[in-house]
Design a protein around this motif. Structure first.
Motif, PDB file in Angstrom:
ATOM      1  N   UNK A   1       6.438 -16.747 111.706  1.00  0.00           N
ATOM      2  CA  UNK A   1       5.537 -17.752 111.060  1.00  0.00           C
ATOM      3  C   UNK A   1       5.011 -18.776 112.074  1.00  0.00           C
ATOM      4  N   UNK A   2       3.797 -19.132 112.270  1.00  0.00           N
ATOM      5  CA  UNK A   2       3.333 -20.388 113.127  1.00  0.00           C
ATOM      6  C   UNK A   2       2.544 -21.360 112.283  1.00  0.00           C
ATOM      7  N   UNK A   3       2.857 -22.810 112.546  1.00  0.00           N
ATOM      8  CA  UNK A   3       2.293 -23.696 112.055  1.00  0.00           C
ATOM      9  C   UNK A   3       0.914 -23.935 112.304  1.00  0.00           C
ATOM     10  N   UNK A   4      -0.067 -24.224 111.474  1.00  0.00           N
ATOM     11  CA  UNK A   4      -1.527 -24.325 111.854  1.00  0.00           C
ATOM     12  C   UNK A   4      -1.743 -25.291 113.011  1.00  0.00           C
ATOM     13  N   UNK A   5      -0.852 -26.272 113.192  1.00  0.00           N
ATOM     14  CA  UNK A   5      -1.182 -27.260 114.271  1.00  0.00           C
ATOM     15  C   UNK A   5      -0.706 -26.633 115.975  1.00  0.00           C
ATOM     16  N   UNK A   6      -0.184 -25.382 115.804  1.00  0.00           N
ATOM     17  CA  UNK A   6       0.298 -24.840 117.045  1.00  0.00           C
ATOM     18  C   UNK A   6      -0.578 -23.956 117.470  1.00  0.00           C
ATOM     19  N   UNK A   7      -1.707 -23.715 116.516  1.00  0.00           N
ATOM     20  CA  UNK A   7      -2.556 -22.355 116.939  1.00  0.00           C
ATOM     21  C   UNK A   7      -2.928 -22.454 118.467  1.00  0.00           C
ATOM     22  N   UNK A   8      -3.493 -23.810 118.764  1.00  0.00           N
ATOM     23  CA  UNK A   8      -4.120 -23.571 120.240  1.00  0.00           C
ATOM     24  C   UNK A   8      -3.152 -23.472 121.201  1.00  0.00           C
ATOM     25  N   UNK A   9      -2.279 -24.469 121.173  1.00  0.00           N
ATOM     26  CA  UNK A   9      -0.889 -24.537 122.033  1.00  0.00           C
ATOM     27  C   UNK A   9      -0.080 -23.098 122.325  1.00  0.00           C
ATOM     28  N   UNK A  10       0.085 -22.371 121.043  1.00  0.00           N
ATOM     29  CA  UNK A  10       0.562 -21.185 121.201  1.00  0.00           C
ATOM     30  C   UNK A  10      -0.315 -19.953 121.980  1.00  0.00           C
ATOM     31  N   UNK A  11      -1.596 -19.948 121.839  1.00  0.00           N
ATOM     32  CA  UNK A  11      -2.386 -19.197 122.427  1.00  0.00           C
ATOM     33  C   UNK A  11      -2.530 -19.623 123.960  1.00  0.00           C
TER      34      UNK A  11
END
Length: 571
Positions: free
Chosen positions: A142-152
């Motif tokens: 699972x990934x928090x929506x707020x981390x979407x860009x940072x993770x990519x």
């Protein structure tokens, strides 16, 4: 050692460079092949050097190219067997595109891997797993929506590009229709390639949600129109970010000319005016403005001022680092990058890829030239000697000062005069980097000089006079590198530039790419001090355009010839 004429044109080396013989009969075919998945790094006369990189292959994969097609193309043009290590690595790098998918999972997101081993490997990376939540299965986390860009962004840095399938929120609706008849008269319709570009961005259906990515089109090909066409497809409120106030005004004019959007629904957000409307056009400069380095970027709030359904990044290769950081937080909004070149001098191409999106489409400049959509341009580099006392100053100067001394070679003024006489009465731009040099030339030519210190309204007046034909010559600083619409400009004389900037070279050539009346050629001249740091940087500047198929005629002027020219001219 010269290549044999009967051999194939390419040599693929184990360090992922590809050598291409320029005089081979198959040169153009091989160049067009390499253009799809490799980057040009050197362009001497006889042999061009390309490099295959993970990013170049991921962009190729995003555009639909497969590893098998890349390997087959290299084998088809390679003089010798393709090194097995190179083939393995190409297959590995391209297999990683699509191996990780970001998907919706109820109220949160999940990162889905193609296999358990990949996710295990990423869990061992501290910088990546800091964005992970619970592992929900062998292949998902699972990934928090707020981390979407940072993770990519982080996974791309680690060599694992993510295909983002989460989709986007719709944003506040806005009716946007393209006109068929323009207010000033005449018909309007999208060109085929503009329609193709809008299709590539908005998605191909099926698993591809579209809605994020970069479109690469030549200057003069109508990137603004492609952005407007994308707005018409999506029917939502839009934030447009661009390079300068001139570009803001041009976007506004194009929107009102080619769509049914009301003037009251288009706002300008810059240092001069701050309006937030259903369509808002802002400059990168105002977004990154702050009084002190310790202050926050107060204008970044513009990203959240309205429920934008689309953000357009014009000249995306100029995107400043703070805007990258803000973009990481708005991955749920559709993002369109427009540019003539993905080259970034700061090496942040991977950030464009991960945060704005992959390259959705790139149209070769020469293709549009052949089809008549942009002008045919003859590029010529004229190498002038450095003569005393400039030569002595150059030799005695510290290396960091030698480039400017070479750029300000006083003999360039004489050659500008020769070229102006050769193209007498033809709309011409003289462009350079150094204000003292530009002032000297503008005074000698009795020509108007446009710099960054000139009020925007006065600049617009001079541009309008140039467009109307009232004046035929402008001397301009680097403020004219971007978003200056001067369709009749036919000759550009470059007297100095920003070191080895490939993007600047491409943008400056773009000032004269609009098709000319009667189909006549345009002319791009660069004046360079021979055997100097300026000449070395000029070779680097030209790389992107050489990759696009342009060739530079080189003329070397000796000291004796220079002296004779000046004696004849009486200077």
């Amino acid at each position: 050692m010269p290549f044999h004429r009967s051999a194939k044109p390419c040599i693929v080396q184990t360090d992922f460079t590809v050598l291409l013989e320029t005089e081979h009969p198959s040169f153009e075919e091989a160049r067009d092949m390499l253009f799809r998945f490799a980057e040009l790094v050197k362009s001497p006369v006889s042999v061009h050097t390309y490099r295959i990189t993970p990013l170049s292959l991921w962009n190729a994969a995003a555009s639909g190219l497969t590893a098998e097609e890349v390997v087959s193309a290299l084998r088809g043009y390679s003089r010798w067997d393709l090194p097995s290590a190179v083939e393995r690595q190409i297959r590995l790098w391209m297999s990683r595109y699509g191996k990780l998918r970001l998907e919706k999972a109820g109220q949160t997101l999940q990162l889905a891997a193609a296999d358990e081993e990949t996710l295990d490997e990423l869990h061992a990376e501290k910088t990546a797993c800091s964005y992970f939540g619970l592992r929900t299965s062998r292949t998902t986390v699972s990934v928090l929506p707020r981390h979407r860009g940072l993770l990519k962004q982080e996974l791309t840095r680690l060599g694992y590009p993510v295909v983002d399938l989460v989709g986007y929120h719709e944003g506040r609706p806005l009716a946007v229709s393209l006109r068929q008849e323009l207010p000033g008269g005449g018909e309007f319709r999208l060109r085929d390639y503009q329609r193709l570009a809008a299709d590539a961005f908005t998605g191909k259906g099926g698993a591809d949600p579209g809605g994020s990515g970069v479109l690469v089109l030549p200057c003069g090909a109508g990137k603004t129109v492609v952005g407007i066409a994308s707005m018409a497809r999506l029917q939502c409120e839009t934030l447009i970010l661009t390079s300068n106030v001139t570009s803001v005004r041009q976007w506004k004019a194009e929107l009102l000319d080619k769509t049914t959007i009301a003037a009251d629904d288009v706002g300008e957000y810059s240092g001069l005016t701050k309006q937030v409307k259903p369509v808002t056009i802002a400059t990168y400069h105002i977004l990154t403005h702050r009084k002190r380095k310790t202050d926050d970027f107060s204008h970044m709030k513009l990203f959240n001022e309205r429920d934008w359904g689309l953000i357009i990044y014009d000249e995306v290769h100029l995107l400043p680092a703070p805007v990258f950081r803000a973009t990481a937080d708005i991955q749920a909004t559709r993002r369109l990058g427009l540019t003539a070149t993905l080259v970034r001098e700061d090496g942040c191409e991977k950030d464009v890829f991960s945060l704005i999106g992959p390259k959705r489409l790139e149209l070769p400049w020469k293709r549009l030239e052949r089809e008549g959509w942009i002008a045919r341009v003859r590029c010529r580099e004229i190498r002038l000697p450095l003569r005393p006392p400039s030569l002595e100053r150059y030799r005695l100067a510290e290396p960091k000062h030698q480039f400017r001394i070479a750029c300000e070679n006083p003999d360039k003024l004489h050659w500008v005069c020769r070229l102006l006489a050769q193209h007498d009465g033809v709309p011409t731009l003289v462009i350079g980097q150094y204000l003292d040099q530009l002032r000297l030339i503008s005074e000698a030519l009795s020509a108007q000089l446009i710099t960054g210190s000139m009020p925007q309204e006065r600049r617009n007046e001079l541009y309008a006079e140039f467009r109307s034909g009232a004046i035929k010559l402008l001397v301009v600083s680097k403020v004219a590198n971007f978003a200056v619409d001067l369709p009749d400009a036919t000759v550009l004389i470059q007297i100095s530039g920003s070191y080895g900037s490939r993007q600047e070279e491409a943008q400056r050539l773009g000032r004269i790419l609009r098709p000319k009346r009667g189909g006549s050629d345009a002319y791009f001249y660069t004046l360079v001090s021979s055997h100097s740091k300026e000449q070395d940087f000029a070779i680097k500047r030209q790389l992107f355009l050489v990759e696009q198929g342009y060739t530079y005629e080189i003329e070397t002027v000796g000291e004796d010839a220079m002296r004779r020219y000046q004696e004849v001219a009486g200077t």
